[in-house]
Design a protein around this motif. Sequence first.
Motif, PDB file in Angstrom:
ATOM      1  N   PRO A   8       3.485   8.369  -3.101  1.00 50.05           N
ATOM      2  CA  PRO A   8       3.643   8.257  -4.346  1.00 50.05           C
ATOM      3  C   PRO A   8       4.844   8.827  -4.862  1.00 50.05           C
ATOM      4  CG  PRO A   8       2.059   9.877  -3.981  1.00 50.05           C
ATOM      5  CD  PRO A   8       2.256   9.350  -2.531  1.00 50.05           C
ATOM      6  N   PHE A  17       1.992  -1.299  -4.685  1.00 50.31           N
ATOM      7  CA  PHE A  17       0.812  -1.090  -5.359  1.00 50.31           C
ATOM      8  C   PHE A  17      -0.292  -1.902  -4.662  1.00 50.31           C
ATOM      9  CE2 PHE A  17       3.587   1.210  -8.089  1.00 50.31           C
ATOM     10  CZ  PHE A  17       2.873   2.281  -8.174  1.00 50.31           C
ATOM     11  N   SER A  39      -5.569  -2.216  -0.618  1.00 51.56           N
ATOM     12  CA  SER A  39      -6.570  -1.168  -0.747  1.00 51.56           C
ATOM     13  C   SER A  39      -6.513   0.064   0.331  1.00 51.56           C
ATOM     14  CB  SER A  39      -8.111  -1.555  -0.868  1.00 51.56           C
ATOM     15  OG  SER A  39      -8.510  -2.459   0.255  1.00 51.56           O
ATOM     16  N   GLU A  40      -5.833  -0.375   1.323  1.00 49.28           N
ATOM     17  CA  GLU A  40      -5.614   0.539   2.366  1.00 49.28           C
ATOM     18  C   GLU A  40      -4.454   1.497   2.217  1.00 49.28           C
ATOM     19  OE1 GLU A  40      -5.263  -1.696   6.243  1.00 49.28           O
ATOM     20  OE2 GLU A  40      -7.106  -2.855   5.540  1.00 49.28           O
ATOM     21  N   THR A  41      -4.540   2.761   2.712  1.00 51.01           N
ATOM     22  CA  THR A  41      -3.548   3.589   2.620  1.00 51.01           C
ATOM     23  C   THR A  41      -2.831   3.723   3.933  1.00 51.01           C
ATOM     24  OG1 THR A  41      -4.579   4.783   0.951  1.00 51.01           O
ATOM     25  CG2 THR A  41      -2.867   6.011   1.849  1.00 51.01           C
ATOM     26  N   THR A 100       7.391   6.385  -7.005  1.00 51.07           N
ATOM     27  CA  THR A 100       7.718   6.589  -8.444  1.00 51.07           C
ATOM     28  C   THR A 100       9.396   6.712  -8.393  1.00 51.07           C
ATOM     29  OG1 THR A 100       6.141   8.121  -8.222  1.00 51.07           O
ATOM     30  CG2 THR A 100       7.682   8.386 -10.376  1.00 51.07           C
ATOM     31  N   GLY A 124       0.711  -1.174  -0.024  1.00 50.97           N
ATOM     32  CA  GLY A 124       0.151  -0.057  -0.132  1.00 50.97           C
ATOM     33  C   GLY A 124       0.833   1.424  -0.029  1.00 50.97           C
ATOM     34  N   ALA A 179       2.691   2.743  -2.273  1.00 50.55           N
ATOM     35  CA  ALA A 179       2.577   3.531  -3.383  1.00 50.55           C
ATOM     36  C   ALA A 179       1.413   4.615  -3.355  1.00 50.55           C
ATOM     37  CB  ALA A 179       2.141   2.636  -4.628  1.00 50.55           C
ATOM     38  N   ARG A 180       0.397   4.417  -2.583  1.00 53.37           N
ATOM     39  CA  ARG A 180      -0.522   5.332  -2.337  1.00 53.37           C
ATOM     40  C   ARG A 180      -0.341   6.318  -1.073  1.00 53.37           C
ATOM     41  NH1 ARG A 180      -3.119   0.910  -3.294  1.00 53.37           N
ATOM     42  NH2 ARG A 180      -3.380   0.386  -1.098  1.00 53.37           N
ATOM     43  N   ALA A 181       0.683   5.717  -0.064  1.00 55.09           N
ATOM     44  CA  ALA A 181       0.858   6.835   0.958  1.00 55.09           C
ATOM     45  C   ALA A 181       1.857   7.650   0.615  1.00 55.09           C
ATOM     46  CB  ALA A 181       1.314   5.734   2.013  1.00 55.09           C
TER      47      ALA A 181
END
Lengths: 105, 492
Positions: B361, B424, B427-429, B365, B355, B357-359
């Motif tokens: 980004p 990635f 679903s949790e951040t 990257t 997770g 990647a959402r926290a």
Amino acid sequence: MEALATGHLFALTGAVLVGLGLFGFITLRHALRQLLAVNVSGAGVFLMLGGLGRGAATTDPFPQALVITGIVVAVALTAFGAALTLRQAEEDHAAKEDDERGGKT
Amino acid sequence: MSPLDLLVVAPLVFMVLSLLAGGWQRSLLALAIATMAALSVWLMTLDPGTAHVVGGWELPLGVLLRADGLAQMLVPAVTLTAGLTGLYALHQFAPESHASNAQTAAFWPLYYLMWSAANAAFLTTDLFNLYVTLEMASIAAVAMAAMGSVRAALRYLLIALLGSIFYLLGVALILSRYGTVDVTLLAGMAEADFATALALALMTGGLLVKAALFPLHGWLPPAHAAAPAPASALLSGLVVKIGFVITVRLWFEGLAAAATPAGLHVLGGIGALAILFGSLQAIRQESLKALVAYSTVAQIGYLFLAFPLIAGAGHAWAGLSFHAVAHMIAKAAMFLAAGLMLKAAAGPRIADLAGLARAMPLTVTAFGLAAVSLMGLPPSGGFSAKFLLVDAALRQGQAIHAAVMLIGGLLAAVYLFRPLAVAFSGSETPAVPAKAPSMVAAPLALALAALLLGFAGGPLAELATGGAPATVAQEPPPSLENTVKTASEDAQ
């Protein structure tokens, strides 16, 4: 024959020291002993380098200058290695005490 | 005064100042980056082959500093890598941070010492002075590794010392045989006799330990994986390149006369094994930093795989220089990004990254872009390097070398996609502590630089071949566009 003996004495002794040090490095397990073994090898290399400057009448200062620099570098690294070994021993000691304390409670 | 002098001396001055700076480390680093960047630009504008004897002592007594193409590429790359790593480290080792005070006080002098050692190693042609720079780099590198694990650092130090002894033994042999230890003088004198070959073998053996070429890489993964992130970036980026560059100077310039094709092929073969072994080990790792460390073992393999290709058709020399630079920048970016990811993650394992990647980004990257360059995907610097090497291998009919490089790229994709896929997933951040902007920006800027390197391919390849030793195949300066064109024409 005599010229050969005096001229090659430094190089041969140096080679023996390098071999001894290498043998020690491979067979000894303790870090401090390995550090000393590397120093024996180093002394062998410095002896060879120092012997190179030896002439019949004069002495070439260039190899001697290299040896002096090399010894300074080797002393610094040996002191650093000894400090690291000490730190390692302290950490091992602390970990052992922690284990013993943990075992009692 | 010459930029060649200053590039070595300035970091040493900053080293002393950093001991006195106290709370002024930030200003000192800004000054250091500005100074080194200006000197690097000055260096790149010099004619290839510009040389300078230190202190006016002429050869064979003096120490020669020389700006050839390889140094003109590597020294600016060191400035970029060390500078941005320094900005990142400013937050980890800041005077006001809560990190252990002893580490904060120790990091900055070591950082500048390593910078000086890297510049000196890339610019010097004196074999004994190179021994001194090797030891400078060893002290800085081992002390930095000791911030993570004393055990790994001690192992690193002992094996590095043994490597130095072998190297110095070779130098002694060269001095007794030729009476000089300068690479540029040796290039004209060296003969293919037993003493020279033995000296070359001894020195190469010592240097391969320092460059961590398989199977002498055992010390690298524990030391690089345990060190703090900025230290890992410098260890993997800068320090292993020092042993490699000295090996190149010996085999293709100073003692080229004794460098037999068989010897070159042995080094190339070991390089191929290193690519396969390092990649397979990286795939097996559960910890993120160990994975990145084994990736270094694999990427070092490419540098040595290029050895038998240098003298033949194609642009292997440019590819080799390119790969050294691209790996330095991309691997530093990856270690810094991994450091940030691991601080936010629950544990050191790849599975703990879920997770992220959402926290974070931008950081993920940066990791991804660095991975693109390491895998050798276009348009990155890693792609240009591997393209030039594969192209040279195919032109010389070395199909196995080309195949190993392509398989290495595939394996890199396998091991680098795994942490990305986990980042990635889910679903949790996860909640992530806020990071200083420069800490996020440093790995991203390095990763972008590794990517953009591919666009500067032509001019950089030209720079690399400037002042290249005579043993390098002298073809018209390679331009990547032309090479791509001819390759696609060949394919049709």
